[in-house]
Design a protein around this motif. Structure first.
Motif, PDB file in Angstrom:
ATOM      1  N   LYS A  55       0.834  -1.212   0.000  1.00 53.03           N
ATOM      2  CA  LYS A  55       0.000   0.000   0.000  1.00 53.03           C
ATOM      3  C   LYS A  55       0.863   1.254   0.000  1.00 53.03           C
ATOM      4  O   LYS A  55       1.927   1.246   0.580  1.00 53.03           O
ATOM      5  CB  LYS A  55      -0.923  -0.019   1.214  1.00 53.03           C
ATOM      6  N   PRO A  56       0.425   2.387  -0.592  1.00 55.87           N
ATOM      7  CA  PRO A  56      -0.839   2.516  -1.320  1.00 55.87           C
ATOM      8  C   PRO A  56      -0.810   1.773  -2.665  1.00 55.87           C
ATOM      9  O   PRO A  56       0.208   1.720  -3.327  1.00 55.87           O
ATOM     10  CB  PRO A  56      -0.963   4.027  -1.541  1.00 55.87           C
ATOM     11  N   LEU A  57      -1.967   1.223  -3.051  1.00 62.05           N
ATOM     12  CA  LEU A  57      -2.059   0.428  -4.278  1.00 62.05           C
ATOM     13  C   LEU A  57      -2.257   1.313  -5.513  1.00 62.05           C
ATOM     14  O   LEU A  57      -2.577   2.497  -5.402  1.00 62.05           O
ATOM     15  CB  LEU A  57      -3.216  -0.576  -4.177  1.00 62.05           C
ATOM     16  N   SER A  58      -2.066   0.699  -6.685  1.00 62.20           N
ATOM     17  CA  SER A  58      -2.116   1.441  -7.956  1.00 62.20           C
ATOM     18  C   SER A  58      -3.458   1.363  -8.678  1.00 62.20           C
ATOM     19  O   SER A  58      -3.808   2.267  -9.428  1.00 62.20           O
ATOM     20  CB  SER A  58      -1.057   0.902  -8.919  1.00 62.20           C
ATOM     21  N   PHE A  59      -4.179   0.252  -8.488  1.00 63.81           N
ATOM     22  CA  PHE A  59      -5.379   0.035  -9.309  1.00 63.81           C
ATOM     23  C   PHE A  59      -6.653  -0.140  -8.489  1.00 63.81           C
ATOM     24  O   PHE A  59      -6.631  -0.702  -7.390  1.00 63.81           O
ATOM     25  CB  PHE A  59      -5.231  -1.240 -10.157  1.00 63.81           C
ATOM     26  N   TYR A  60      -7.725   0.317  -9.106  1.00 67.99           N
ATOM     27  CA  TYR A  60      -9.070  -0.075  -8.687  1.00 67.99           C
ATOM     28  C   TYR A  60      -9.612  -0.958  -9.784  1.00 67.99           C
ATOM     29  O   TYR A  60      -9.470  -0.628 -10.968  1.00 67.99           O
ATOM     30  CB  TYR A  60      -9.986   1.139  -8.589  1.00 67.99           C
ATOM     31  N   MET A  61     -10.229  -2.069  -9.420  1.00 66.05           N
ATOM     32  CA  MET A  61     -10.815  -2.927 -10.440  1.00 66.05           C
ATOM     33  C   MET A  61     -12.305  -3.106 -10.198  1.00 66.05           C
ATOM     34  O   MET A  61     -12.742  -3.415  -9.092  1.00 66.05           O
ATOM     35  CB  MET A  61     -10.132  -4.297 -10.468  1.00 66.05           C
ATOM     36  N   ILE A  62     -13.079  -2.897 -11.269  1.00 61.54           N
ATOM     37  CA  ILE A  62     -14.534  -2.974 -11.171  1.00 61.54           C
ATOM     38  C   ILE A  62     -15.008  -4.342 -11.684  1.00 61.54           C
ATOM     39  O   ILE A  62     -14.626  -4.768 -12.774  1.00 61.54           O
ATOM     40  CB  ILE A  62     -15.217  -1.859 -12.012  1.00 61.54           C
ATOM     41  N   HIS A  63     -15.845  -4.992 -10.890  1.00 64.37           N
ATOM     42  CA  HIS A  63     -16.413  -6.301 -11.211  1.00 64.37           C
ATOM     43  C   HIS A  63     -17.938  -6.229 -11.172  1.00 64.37           C
ATOM     44  O   HIS A  63     -18.505  -5.284 -10.614  1.00 64.37           O
ATOM     45  CB  HIS A  63     -16.027  -7.321 -10.128  1.00 64.37           C
ATOM     46  N   LYS A  90      -2.840   5.159  -4.371  1.00 63.73           N
ATOM     47  CA  LYS A  90      -2.025   6.274  -4.850  1.00 63.73           C
ATOM     48  C   LYS A  90      -2.892   7.387  -5.438  1.00 63.73           C
ATOM     49  O   LYS A  90      -3.942   7.110  -6.013  1.00 63.73           O
ATOM     50  CB  LYS A  90      -1.066   5.789  -5.943  1.00 63.73           C
ATOM     51  N   GLU A  91      -2.397   8.614  -5.339  1.00 63.51           N
ATOM     52  CA  GLU A  91      -3.103   9.755  -5.945  1.00 63.51           C
ATOM     53  C   GLU A  91      -3.258   9.543  -7.457  1.00 63.51           C
ATOM     54  O   GLU A  91      -4.283   9.862  -8.030  1.00 63.51           O
ATOM     55  CB  GLU A  91      -2.306  11.046  -5.722  1.00 63.51           C
ATOM     56  N   ASN A  92      -2.210   9.023  -8.067  1.00 67.52           N
ATOM     57  CA  ASN A  92      -2.277   8.794  -9.520  1.00 67.52           C
ATOM     58  C   ASN A  92      -2.621   7.325  -9.793  1.00 67.52           C
ATOM     59  O   ASN A  92      -1.884   6.605 -10.442  1.00 67.52           O
ATOM     60  CB  ASN A  92      -0.984   9.213 -10.214  1.00 67.52           C
ATOM     61  N   PRO A 140     -12.554   9.702 -14.996  1.00 64.35           N
ATOM     62  CA  PRO A 140     -11.281  10.379 -15.209  1.00 64.35           C
ATOM     63  C   PRO A 140     -10.021   9.503 -15.132  1.00 64.35           C
ATOM     64  O   PRO A 140      -9.111   9.705 -15.904  1.00 64.35           O
ATOM     65  CB  PRO A 140     -11.234  11.457 -14.118  1.00 64.35           C
ATOM     66  N   ARG A 141      -9.929   8.548 -14.258  1.00 64.62           N
ATOM     67  CA  ARG A 141      -8.679   7.789 -14.136  1.00 64.62           C
ATOM     68  C   ARG A 141      -8.795   6.403 -14.791  1.00 64.62           C
ATOM     69  O   ARG A 141      -8.014   5.513 -14.495  1.00 64.62           O
ATOM     70  CB  ARG A 141      -8.267   7.644 -12.660  1.00 64.62           C
ATOM     71  N   TYR A 142      -9.776   6.255 -15.693  1.00 66.55           N
ATOM     72  CA  TYR A 142      -9.933   4.982 -16.400  1.00 66.55           C
ATOM     73  C   TYR A 142      -8.746   4.755 -17.333  1.00 66.55           C
ATOM     74  O   TYR A 142      -8.350   5.648 -18.078  1.00 66.55           O
ATOM     75  CB  TYR A 142     -11.236   4.980 -17.212  1.00 66.55           C
ATOM     76  N   PHE A 201      -1.619   8.163 -19.738  1.00 67.03           N
ATOM     77  CA  PHE A 201      -1.943   9.415 -19.043  1.00 67.03           C
ATOM     78  C   PHE A 201      -0.923  10.510 -19.328  1.00 67.03           C
ATOM     79  O   PHE A 201      -1.279  11.675 -19.379  1.00 67.03           O
ATOM     80  CB  PHE A 201      -2.129   9.169 -17.545  1.00 67.03           C
ATOM     81  N   SER A 202       0.356  10.146 -19.514  1.00 65.31           N
ATOM     82  CA  SER A 202       1.316  11.204 -19.800  1.00 65.31           C
ATOM     83  C   SER A 202       1.098  11.692 -21.230  1.00 65.31           C
ATOM     84  O   SER A 202       1.246  12.862 -21.531  1.00 65.31           O
ATOM     85  CB  SER A 202       2.752  10.748 -19.556  1.00 65.31           C
ATOM     86  N   ALA A 203       0.673  10.793 -22.127  1.00 65.37           N
ATOM     87  CA  ALA A 203       0.377  11.210 -23.499  1.00 65.37           C
ATOM     88  C   ALA A 203      -0.777  12.199 -23.524  1.00 65.37           C
ATOM     89  O   ALA A 203      -0.732  13.199 -24.233  1.00 65.37           O
ATOM     90  CB  ALA A 203       0.039   9.997 -24.364  1.00 65.37           C
TER      91      ALA A 203
END
Ligand SMILES: *[C@@H]1O[C@H](CO)[C@@H](O)[C@H](O)[C@H]1NC(C)=O
Length: 241
Positions: A43-51, A154-156, A186-188, A216-218
């Motif tokens: 933690k903090p983790l990088s992803f949220y996953m929707i199921h 994470k924030e990002n 937004p963060r998809y 996201f950087s692109a």
């Protein structure tokens, strides 16, 4: 002064995304004990996953039926699939409530290869065509922001769905009805697992992280390309006027 301070504090507190989530803890839905506990270590983790949960659960709109669905899912995971506990970190019903599964501190079992660096939330029911209702979507979005605010994520961070995380065709979760909405958030991140790597190691998730970072950087470079010339143009205009 004190009054202004308390008012300010009240405003700040009221704005917490966590306040927008009606959490139901394990006691609140009568969870059975986990067979074993494994804590998250990164933690903090990088992803949220929707199921979604379309095979062993149906949509629920009131507290009693949502609790029944969450209990069924736990029973199925522990007794049929041999998981140590309900696999998801959280579940959400169309009553807009967010049920604690493994919670913020424990590792889930929701998507093979991704469990060390993602929080999985399950929208209860089948969303292959229908989209989740407004209450449900609002609950998921507040839950996402809440996890970031509390420092679990994470924030990002990036949002991804179950079907993108696994080989093409392995699962339809969370259903295209839900995916069509989530992809506008937004963060998809649009990463898709090509299926060329084994499921059990960390290769897919590190590929995904690189892909999402680049995506996201692109998009932020694209806006810089647009904004900078616009500023120069305005400055030139002012100069010549
Ligand atoms: C997991 O974390 C909790 C609190 O953070 C701790 O009490 C518990 O012993 C840990 N369990 C394991 C199996 O590491």
């Amino acid at each position: 002064m004190w009054l202004i301070y308390s008012l300010l504090l009240a405003v700040v507190n009221a704005q917490s995304p966590c306040d927008g989530v009606s959490f139901v803890d394990r006691g609140g839905w009568g969870a059975r004990e986990p067979f074993e506990i494994q804590n998250l270590t990164r933690k903090p983790l990088s992803f949220y996953m929707i199921h979604h949960e379309s095979e062993i659960a149906t949509k629920c709109y009131d507290d009693d039926s949502c609790i029944e669905q969450v209990q069924n899912i736990q029973y199925n995971h522990q007794n049929r699939l041999d998981y140590v506990d309900i696999g998801y970190h959280f579940l959400v019903g169309e009553n807009g409530k967010v049920y604690e599964g493994r919670g913020w501190d424990r590792q889930g079992a929701h998507s093979t290869g991704w469990n060390k660096d993602s929080f999985g939330i399950c929208i209860i029911g089948n969303f292959n065509t229908a989209s989740p209702n407004a209450k449900t979507l609002k609950a998921v979005r507040s839950w996402i922001e809440c996890g970031v605010e509390r420092g679990h994520v994470k924030e990002n961070y990036y949002i991804i769905t179950h079907q993108q995380s696994q080989s093409p065709g392995l699962t339809k979760g969370p259903g295209n009805g839900a995916l069509d909405i989530v992809r506008k958030w937004p963060r998809y991140c649009s990463f898709e697992n090509s299926g060329e790597f084994p499921r059990v190691n960390d290769i897919v998730i590190s590929r995904a992280l690189n892909f999402c970072k680049e995506e996201f950087s692109a998009s932020s470079t694209a806006s810089t390309y647009l904004i900078e010339p616009m500023i120069s143009f305005c400055l030139l205009l002012i100069y010549y006027l």
